[in-house]
Design an enzyme around this catalytic site. Structure first.
Site, PDB file in Angstrom:
ATOM      1  N   ASN A 749       0.788  -1.193   0.057  1.00 57.60           N
ATOM      2  CA  ASN A 749      -0.103  -0.101   0.045  1.00 57.60           C
ATOM      3  C   ASN A 749       0.657   1.322  -0.071  1.00 57.60           C
ATOM      4  O   ASN A 749       0.364   2.211  -0.329  1.00 57.60           O
ATOM      5  CB  ASN A 749      -0.951   0.065   1.285  1.00 57.60           C
ATOM      6  CG  ASN A 749      -1.959  -1.013   1.201  1.00 57.60           C
ATOM      7  OD1 ASN A 749      -2.775  -1.239   0.299  1.00 57.60           O
ATOM      8  ND2 ASN A 749      -1.903  -1.815   2.320  1.00 57.60           N
ATOM      9  N   TYR A 750       2.026   1.115   0.305  1.00 58.03           N
ATOM     10  CA  TYR A 750       2.743   2.494   0.519  1.00 58.03           C
ATOM     11  C   TYR A 750       3.999   2.838  -0.273  1.00 58.03           C
ATOM     12  O   TYR A 750       4.230   3.790  -0.574  1.00 58.03           O
ATOM     13  CB  TYR A 750       3.143   2.512   2.048  1.00 58.03           C
ATOM     14  CG  TYR A 750       1.977   2.888   2.917  1.00 58.03           C
ATOM     15  CD1 TYR A 750       1.248   4.130   3.015  1.00 58.03           C
ATOM     16  CD2 TYR A 750       1.266   1.870   3.884  1.00 58.03           C
ATOM     17  CE1 TYR A 750       0.264   4.541   3.849  1.00 58.03           C
ATOM     18  CE2 TYR A 750       0.271   2.154   4.502  1.00 58.03           C
ATOM     19  CZ  TYR A 750      -0.172   3.382   4.514  1.00 58.03           C
ATOM     20  OH  TYR A 750      -1.259   3.651   5.416  1.00 58.03           O
TER      21      TYR A 750
END
Length: 792
Positions: A749-750
DNA sequence: TCTACAACTTAGTACACAAGTA
DNA sequence: TACTTGTGTACTAAGTTGTAGA
């Protein structure tokens, strides 16, 4: 304690008081006048769409002309304006209008090109297109699929639609419902007050949910038990079985053990099925699921994510969730809203049922939806992570984060200045932004009393930080998923000063630290710097930036395995920044103990071999002092402990093998082996001999040297052991470092996936070693559009 | 201005299956 | 080959954010 005059001024004139109701979670906060948005996103990053059907213009978010982001006539459709049809006996399709607008799209390819002309701007055309005008004459799925090229659709190589309108046509087969409840065999019963109870299937099902979880931590939680039992009583009430209602009154009189044993037995049976049987079941399942796995988005096949309707069960809330254990009720077709293209065939609902509602809302990216009964929130069936629609969304997310690097300096400069603002609200905004930027805190929205008490930046309370002069702050709070955030950190002196002001009397435990701000306010301010900038973008930006910085430190040396270790270390830095944790597995302690034992044993083996060398050539001890320095490192107790481990292990191996053989013999109805059987006795006797040998060795300090051994051979063996020691030590370190850190969340996600692809290409590490199959599918756009020189 | 809600992303956990090991 | 351990995926809970509407 005296405070500065500045502190006093602010404290007296601007500081808020305790929230009116004294509640720690509910309060009123002030809102500043909204500011007009500026268009900070380079317009060159938005390509124009190529086809009329794909060229509607978006009217909100990343608005091209720099006007306000506030919605106008073309804002997101409300429930009243969205096209919806109640499924009645004679479904019809009224021509409600759906606002439609979109802009041209940013794709990895065109952004690469346009990034070179960073400063160029281009105005989007602003053509409103009504939904009725959207082409809905979709060809049949199979026809369209045949028309597709062999390769799957590469949205990042195309100019695609973006913005308000998410699709033109959407076809799918609905959702897959869980199987109906099958009552238990008649002899499996709940016992109440020592007596078996006959339960109607609807009640038995709920009782079974709990019984199946009997040995879990959830089932031992009193809140869980209470909520479960309350809902069970309600279910019984609904059956109108008065006798049952009068009987089952006390949770503590319920005995679920018979049911639990039965479920365990079923699990075991399932586990021990033959390979073929398992294969057959899997194939049947796949056949059943096949129609729901794929949908057609603008005529192209796309994978659906969670096409299975969530089965009923007991709600497993995380942390101290007040509703944990409540019954998650069964979802029926009547509860489900389907979202489809206007001309798409409405899938048949299960026999005897009807769909709750059919919508044709092309401004959203879900296929089906229902309301769950725990928090009264909506659950959606969405596209899979590998779908183009999700890929585009991911790409945009990372591009927004990348844009932040052009603004972050001025944001930091401003909030540093505003840390001293005369206005309490501005000072709080500046301090909160500092924390979000520096420590990757989440925004922290307000939460209700019927949720777990967790916080983020804006919802931090008095008790969540401790100040240690001159400028140390200890954060200790439960964040998302009730994961503890504990950090003792050094902060800017002015931030420290501010936090002291924000904590000043009359505030006390339960009061908000940032009582003048909320995420909405904070985000509004951030958007003055850059369109699309919100608190969460800082997390993505700082995570990816950290990863880039960490990767920059890695030299292109060593084996692929070594490079992966370094990559994972970089990944770990990011995961720690984001506080991504995982529960230490129950077996962690014993696994670590085993590795430690293994290390000790290896060291013992090494020392033993060196002692053997000295028995062959005693004068080597003087010649090569360093080499033999460690031969006295193990004390007798250690040595004895290792002897015991080795002997015990060997004995266990023999006995386990015997047990296995006996299973077979039993099946073949042959006489069973015992420890007295010749073959077994022989093995056990050998172990006994070894035990004697070790005892003697412990006494003399001299291991027996076999005739065929030479110094050279022994040195070779030592070398092998040393390699194993290095590897095992690394394994141990890896275990300990990673036991509480979850690398997956940040990777998924990051961390901009293009960083991983860049690393893979630049350092010749196969992408398969860095991304799992699922991640490769999710990030195909990054894999196919990134080169070795790419930078975040 | 505030709240509720819709729609989306982010997150840890459970479990199935694969890989490693004896 | 059988068992153990590790890995990957599915599941779904829990966040964030933007907007409508009272």
């Amino acid at each position: 304690m005296s405070s500065s005059s500045e502190e006093d001024n602010i404290a007296l004139s601007k500081r808020s008081h305790k929230s009116k109701n004294g509640s720690s979670t509910k309060r009123k906060k002030l809102h500043p006048p909204s500011s007009e948005d500026e268009d900070d996103l380079p317009l060159s990053k938005r390509a124009e769409t190529a086809t009329p059907s794909a060229s509607p213009v978006k009217k909100r978010k990343l608005d091209s002309n720099g006007s306000s982001s506030k919605s106008n006539g073309t804002s997101k459709s409300s429930s009243s304006t969205k096209k919806r049809i109640k499924v009645e006996s004679n479904p019809s399709t009224p021509k409600n209008s759906v606002k439609k607008s979109s802009s041209s799209t940013v794709t990895p390819n065109n952004v690469t090109k346009s990034a070179k002309k960073e400063k160029e701007t281009k105005k989007d055309s602003k053509t409103k297109v009504k939904a009725e005008e959207v082409k809905e004459d979709s060809p049949s799925q199979s026809q369209q699929a045949e028309d597709e090229d062999d390769d799957s659709y590469k949205w990042w190589e195309a100019e695609d639609l973006d913005g308000e309108v998410k699709w033109d046509t959407l076809e799918h087969n609905g959702v897959l419902f869980p199987p109906e409840y099958e009552p238990l065999p008649s002899h499996i019963k709940l016992f109440y007050d020592g007596k078996p109870i006959d339960l109607p299937p609807v009640v038995e099902e709920v009782v079974g949910f709990y019984a199946a979880m009997l040995e879990t931590d959830h089932a031992k939680n009193p809140v869980f038990q209470n909520n479960f039992f309350e809902d069970l009583v309600q279910i019984i009430k609904e059956t109108k079985n008065e006798q049952l209602r009068a009987t089952i009154k006390d949770f503590n009189k319920c005995d679920f053990s018979k049911m639990y044993t039965y479920f365990e037995q079923l699990r075991e049976e399932k586990k021990s099925l033959s390979k073929d049987e398992k294969k057959r079941i899997k194939e049947e399942k796949e056949k059943l699921e096949e129609p729901f796995k794929t949908c057609y988005l603008n005529g192209r096949p796309e994978m659906v994510g969670n096409f299975r309707v969530e089965p009923p069960g007991l709600f497993r809330g995380r942390g101290a969730h007040p509703k944990t254990g409540k019954l998650k009720r069964r979802v029926f077709p009547e509860n489900v809203t389907l979202n489809l293209g206007k001309n798409a065939k409405i899938p048949e609902p299960p026999a005897g049922h009807e769909w709750g509602e059919i919508r044709h809302d092309n401004t959203v990216a879900w296929l089906a939806m229902w309301k769950e009964n725990i928090a009264d929130s909506l659950k959606y069936v969405r596209f899979a992570a590998s779908s183009s629609i999700k890929g585009q969304s991911d790409f945009k997310k990372f591009e927004t984060a990348r844009q932040l690097k052009h603004h972050v300096e001025s944001i930091r400069k401003d909030y540093t200045k505003n840390l001293k603002s005369e206005l309490m609200q501005d000072r709080q905004l500046a301090s909160a932004t500092y924390l979000i930027d520096k420590f990757a805190l989440r925004a922290g929205g307000e939460k209700g009393d019927d949720e777990a008490d967790t916080v983020g930046c804006c919802s931090l309370r008095f008790e969540h930080i401790t100040l240690k002069p001159p400028n140390i702050v200890v954060f200790d709070f439960l964040g998302k998923d009730s994961i503890r955030y504990y950090q003792e950190v050094e902060v800017d002196k002015q931030v420290f000063k501010n936090l002291r002001i924000f904590k000043k009397s009359p505030k006390g435990p339960g009061d908000d630290l940032f009582d003048r701000i909320n995420p909405s306010l904070l985000n509004k301010q951030l958007q003055n710097y850059m369109k699309g900038l919100t608190a969460k973008v800082f997390r993505t930006y700082n995570a990816s930036k950290t990863m880039q910085d960490q990767l920059d430190l890695i030299t292109n040396e060593g084996t692929v395995a070594e490079k992966i270790v370094k990559f994972n270390a970089a990944n770990r830095t990011v995961a720690i920044l984001c506080n991504h944790q995982r529960t230490v597995s129950k077996s962690h302690g014993s696994v670590v103990q085993k590795i430690n034992d293994k290390l000790k044993e290896l060291l013992w083996q090494k020392i033993r071999l060196k002692k053997m060398i000295l028995q062959i050539e005693p004068n080597l001890k003087k010649k090569d002092k360093a080499y033999f320095e460690e031969i006295n490192d193990l004390i007798k107790e250690d040595e004895q402990y290792i002897h015991e481990i080795v002997i015990q292990r060997q004995r266990e191996q023999v006995l386990k093998k015997m047990a296995r053989d006996n299973e077979k013999l039993k099946a073949e109805k042959e006489p069973l082996l015992t420890e007295k059987s010749e073959s077994i006795k022989e093995k056990l006797d050998k172990i006994k001999e070894l035990e004697k040998e070790y005892k003697a060795e412990l006494k003399s300090g001299k291991p027996e040297v076999k005739k065929q051994l030479t110094v050279e051979k022994l040195k070779q063996q030592i070398e092998t052991i040393e390699t194993r020691i290095v590897n095992t030590s690394l394994q141990l370190k890896d275990k300990e470092d990673n036991s509480e850190v979850s690398l997956g969340t940040s990777k998924m996600n990051y961390i901009d996936p293009r960083l991983t692809v860049m690393f893979s290409k630049k350092y010749d590490v196969p992408i398969e070693k860095l991304f799992t199959k699922t991640l490769r599918e999710k990030f195909t756009w990054a894999i196919e559009s990134t080169d070795k020189d790419w930078r975040f």
